[in-house]
Scaffold this motif. Structure first.
Motif, PDB file in Angstrom:
ATOM      1  N   VAL A  83       0.822  -1.125  -0.177  1.00 42.01           N
ATOM      2  CA  VAL A  83       0.091  -0.133   0.269  1.00 42.01           C
ATOM      3  C   VAL A  83       0.918   1.317   0.242  1.00 42.01           C
ATOM      4  O   VAL A  83       1.504   1.710   0.948  1.00 42.01           O
TER       5      VAL A  83
ATOM      6  N   LYS B 158       0.030   4.228  -1.043  1.00 46.15           N
ATOM      7  CA  LYS B 158      -0.966   5.935  -1.325  1.00 46.15           C
ATOM      8  C   LYS B 158      -0.272   6.869  -0.502  1.00 46.15           C
ATOM      9  O   LYS B 158       0.481   6.727   0.965  1.00 46.15           O
TER      10      LYS B 158
ATOM     11  N   TYR C 126       2.786   7.055   2.145  1.00 44.71           N
ATOM     12  CA  TYR C 126       3.057   6.980   3.770  1.00 44.71           C
ATOM     13  C   TYR C 126       3.900   8.295   3.570  1.00 44.71           C
ATOM     14  O   TYR C 126       4.666   8.747   4.824  1.00 44.71           O
TER      15      TYR C 126
ATOM     16  N   LEU D 191      -7.610   1.521  -4.511  1.00 46.23           N
ATOM     17  CA  LEU D 191      -8.717   1.657  -3.240  1.00 46.23           C
ATOM     18  C   LEU D 191     -10.423   1.553  -3.015  1.00 46.23           C
ATOM     19  O   LEU D 191     -10.537   1.725  -2.194  1.00 46.23           O
TER      20      LEU D 191
ATOM     21  N   LYS E 277     -15.781  -5.134  -2.473  1.00 50.75           N
ATOM     22  CA  LYS E 277     -15.517  -5.284  -1.141  1.00 50.75           C
ATOM     23  C   LYS E 277     -16.863  -5.704  -0.469  1.00 50.75           C
ATOM     24  O   LYS E 277     -17.820  -4.906  -0.644  1.00 50.75           O
TER      25      LYS E 277
ATOM     26  N   ARG F 154     -17.366   1.455   6.014  1.00 49.64           N
ATOM     27  CA  ARG F 154     -16.718   2.921   5.663  1.00 49.64           C
ATOM     28  C   ARG F 154     -16.714   2.559   3.905  1.00 49.64           C
ATOM     29  O   ARG F 154     -18.055   2.785   3.666  1.00 49.64           O
TER      30      ARG F 154
ATOM     31  N   MET G 124     -12.940  -9.112  -1.228  1.00 50.06           N
ATOM     32  CA  MET G 124     -12.117  -7.756  -0.639  1.00 50.06           C
ATOM     33  C   MET G 124     -13.380  -7.830   0.905  1.00 50.06           C
ATOM     34  O   MET G 124     -14.318  -7.526   0.704  1.00 50.06           O
TER      35      MET G 124
ATOM     36  N   HIS H 210     -12.068  -5.068   4.997  1.00 49.30           N
ATOM     37  CA  HIS H 210     -10.884  -4.579   5.728  1.00 49.30           C
ATOM     38  C   HIS H 210     -11.591  -4.666   7.402  1.00 49.30           C
ATOM     39  O   HIS H 210     -12.351  -4.223   7.407  1.00 49.30           O
TER      40      HIS H 210
ATOM     41  N   ASN I  10      -4.906  -6.185   6.159  1.00 52.79           N
ATOM     42  CA  ASN I  10      -3.401  -5.085   7.006  1.00 52.79           C
ATOM     43  C   ASN I  10      -2.678  -5.209   7.267  1.00 52.79           C
ATOM     44  O   ASN I  10      -2.650  -6.442   7.824  1.00 52.79           O
ATOM     45  N   SER I  11      -1.471  -4.640   8.129  1.00 55.72           N
ATOM     46  CA  SER I  11      -0.252  -4.673   8.408  1.00 55.72           C
ATOM     47  C   SER I  11      -0.586  -5.504   9.406  1.00 55.72           C
ATOM     48  O   SER I  11       0.061  -6.053  10.068  1.00 55.72           O
TER      49      SER I  11
ATOM     50  N   ARG J  68      -2.700  -6.842   2.135  1.00 54.43           N
ATOM     51  CA  ARG J  68      -1.936  -5.260   1.804  1.00 54.43           C
ATOM     52  C   ARG J  68      -1.376  -4.654   3.357  1.00 54.43           C
ATOM     53  O   ARG J  68      -2.599  -3.679   4.038  1.00 54.43           O
ATOM     54  N   PRO J  69      -0.466  -4.886   3.289  1.00 54.39           N
ATOM     55  CA  PRO J  69       0.217  -4.556   4.395  1.00 54.39           C
ATOM     56  C   PRO J  69       1.039  -2.727   4.178  1.00 54.39           C
ATOM     57  O   PRO J  69       0.603  -2.229   2.283  1.00 54.39           O
ATOM     58  N   GLY J  70       0.436  -1.982   4.314  1.00 52.83           N
ATOM     59  CA  GLY J  70       0.786   0.031   4.714  1.00 52.83           C
ATOM     60  C   GLY J  70       2.128   0.127   5.565  1.00 52.83           C
ATOM     61  O   GLY J  70       3.269  -0.249   5.139  1.00 52.83           O
ATOM     62  N   ILE J  71       1.155   0.952   6.476  1.00 49.76           N
ATOM     63  CA  ILE J  71       2.436   0.962   7.440  1.00 49.76           C
ATOM     64  C   ILE J  71       3.499   0.185   7.978  1.00 49.76           C
ATOM     65  O   ILE J  71       4.870   0.599   8.145  1.00 49.76           O
TER      66      ILE J  71
ATOM     67  N   TYR K 296       0.905   7.028  11.589  1.00 45.68           N
ATOM     68  CA  TYR K 296       0.471   7.442  10.146  1.00 45.68           C
ATOM     69  C   TYR K 296       0.829   8.291  10.138  1.00 45.68           C
ATOM     70  O   TYR K 296       0.814   8.718   8.913  1.00 45.68           O
TER      71      TYR K 296
HETATM   72  C1  LIG Z   1      -4.544   1.332   4.000  1.00 45.19           C
HETATM   73  C2  LIG Z   1      -4.887   0.968   3.915  1.00 45.19           C
HETATM   74  C3  LIG Z   1      -4.689  -0.790   4.021  1.00 45.19           C
HETATM   75  C4  LIG Z   1      -2.875  -0.945   4.673  1.00 45.19           C
HETATM   76  O1  LIG Z   1      -3.410  -0.382   6.208  1.00 45.19           O
HETATM   77  P1  LIG Z   1      -2.009  -0.079   6.753  1.00 45.19           P
HETATM   78  O2  LIG Z   1      -2.700  -0.724   8.401  1.00 45.19           O
HETATM   79  O3  LIG Z   1      -1.355   1.012   7.200  1.00 45.19           O
HETATM   80  O4  LIG Z   1      -1.118  -2.075   6.790  1.00 45.19           O
HETATM   81  C5  LIG Z   1      -5.016  -2.388   3.341  1.00 45.19           C
HETATM   82  N1  LIG Z   1      -5.919  -1.668   3.469  1.00 45.19           N
HETATM   83  C6  LIG Z   1      -6.610  -0.543   2.541  1.00 45.19           C
HETATM   84  C7  LIG Z   1      -8.368  -1.283   2.290  1.00 45.19           C
HETATM   85  C8  LIG Z   1      -6.717   0.487   3.273  1.00 45.19           C
HETATM   86  O5  LIG Z   1      -7.699   1.338   3.340  1.00 45.19           O
END
Ligand SMILES: *Cc1c(COP(=O)(O)O)cnc(C)c1O
Length: 355
Positions: free
Chosen positions: A33, A35, A39, A79, A123, A130, A157, A159, A191-192, A207-210, A340
């Motif tokens: 991720v 976006k 980050y 996303l 989704k 959300r 999918m 979240h 997510n992470s 879908r890891p981000g942080i 974040y």
């Molecule tokens: C931002 C986001 C992520 C990543 O989340 P982290 O907490 O940063 O790992 C994954 N999925 C969706 C839908 C997001 O909006």
């Protein structure tokens, strides 16, 4: 000379964090991720360092364009999907994958004529409330997109709202599994926080981000406990020093009063650089590698570091605001926010150096 503030982006740390995430992901593919300008790490820098990811997730078409421009041929997921019909041709031209989270998006897509169909992540709203279709509407939405020739390669999918805290994912997961039950499609949930704490939620696409940026998604577990390395270190320097006598005050609002004779360093970093204005007196800061504290109110371009116990420090001393040796989580806590927000808030005027 320019202002001495810059963010050092550590590509090796990004690669390391991707490898750590892979360890948790097992056979799942990783959708990095990126976006919010990666980050705050810079979309191009982040995507280049994370080039080994199996795909990328962004929040806007503009970000996807940047990724394709720098030669990324991997799957890219929007996303939030499309915002209007005008985006559809470019999505197709760039071979993007799109989230569909609302009937309105199905309506916009229904009339599209595309040479090649768009891969879809459909989704489910499993409790986050959300984006996504409610469980009772999901099967109909899936049936609808299955009949649309402009859509292909369906992934299911959802979240998680509480993968990072003690509430956990079990309630949402049972909603998800009962809703997705019987379908043969690949899934994307984690997510992470979910990937690291509940590896069984990784499914086909995590879908890891942080975590990729070396920050912890958890309040009760540090990044280093997760074996993550900070990818952004925010550097600046002391540009002036002041000596205050007992009872003299410092900065806007005279917020801080010297309880004894004190030496103060003025650091070239303020809230216009993305440093949180709400960081309280006592927030840690590194000066020449030694830990001290911030005192007084954060200004737009400057803040104050207490140098009373650092007699060697002075004009030109190196300052680290967060990053290597000073977890961004500590600053976030002290400012009443989360890591974040601080990473994403890096201002454009804070230039980046990747080494
Ligand atoms: C931002 C986001 C992520 C990543 O989340 P982290 O907490 O940063 O790992 C994954 N999925 C969706 C839908 C997001 O909006």
């Amino acid at each position: 000379m320019t202002r001495p503030i810059y963010a050092h982006i550590d590509a090796a740390a990004l690669r390391h964090n991707l490898a750590v995430s892979r360890k948790h992901a097992g056979n799942a593919r990783i959708m990095a991720v990126v976006k919010a300008n990666g980050y705050g790490h810079g979309l191009k820098i982040a995507a280049a360092a994370l080039a080994d990811a199996d795909g990328f997730a962004v929040a806007s078409l503009e970000e996807a364009v940047v990724l394709r421009d720098i030669g990324c041929h991997k799957p890219i997921l929007l996303l939030e999907g499309i915002f209007d019909a005008g985006e559809i041709p470019l999505c197709a031209a760039l071979k993007l994958s799109i989230v569909i989270h609302h009937r309105e998006q199905i309506r916009l897509l229904r009339t599209a004529e595309l040479v090649e169909p768009l891969p879809v992540f459909l989704k489910l709203n499993s409790g986050m409330n959300r984006l996504g279709f409610k469980p009772q509407d999901y099967t109909q939405a899936l049936a609808d997109i299955q009949t649309m020739p402009m859509l292909s390669n369906i992934t299911l999918m959802s979240h998680f709202a509480t993968a990072d805290d003690s509430y956990g994912i079990s309630e949402q997961l049972s909603t998800i599994l009962s809703c997705f039950n019987g379908w043969e499609y690949p899934l994307s949930l984690a997510n992470s926080a979910a990937l690291f704490r509940y590896p069984y939620s990784r499914c086909q696409w995590a879908r890891p981000g942080i975590a990729l940026y070396g920050a912890s998604p958890f309040a009760d577990q540090t990044a280093s406990e997760l074996e993550l390395l900070p990818a952004m270190t925010l550097h600046s320097r002391i540009i002036a020093t002041q000596t205050l006598n007992k009872n003299e005050t410092l900065g806007y609002g005279r917020l801080w009063t010297a309880e004894k004779r004190s030496r103060i360093g003025v650091v070239a970093c303020g809230y216009a650089d993305g440093y949180p204005r709400h960081a309280a007196t006592g927030t840690p800061i590194l000066v020449d590698g030694k830990r001290t504290r911030i005192v007084g109110r954060i200004s737009m371009d400057m803040l104050f570091a207490d140098l009373t116990d650092l007699p060697e420090a002075g004009i030109g001393s190196q300052v680290i605001l967060w990053g290597k040796g000073l977890p961004v989580e500590l600053i976030a806590q002290s400012a009443g926010t989360i890591n974040y927000e601080l990473l994403c808030a890096r201002a454009d005027r804070v230039t980046m150096r990747d080494l």
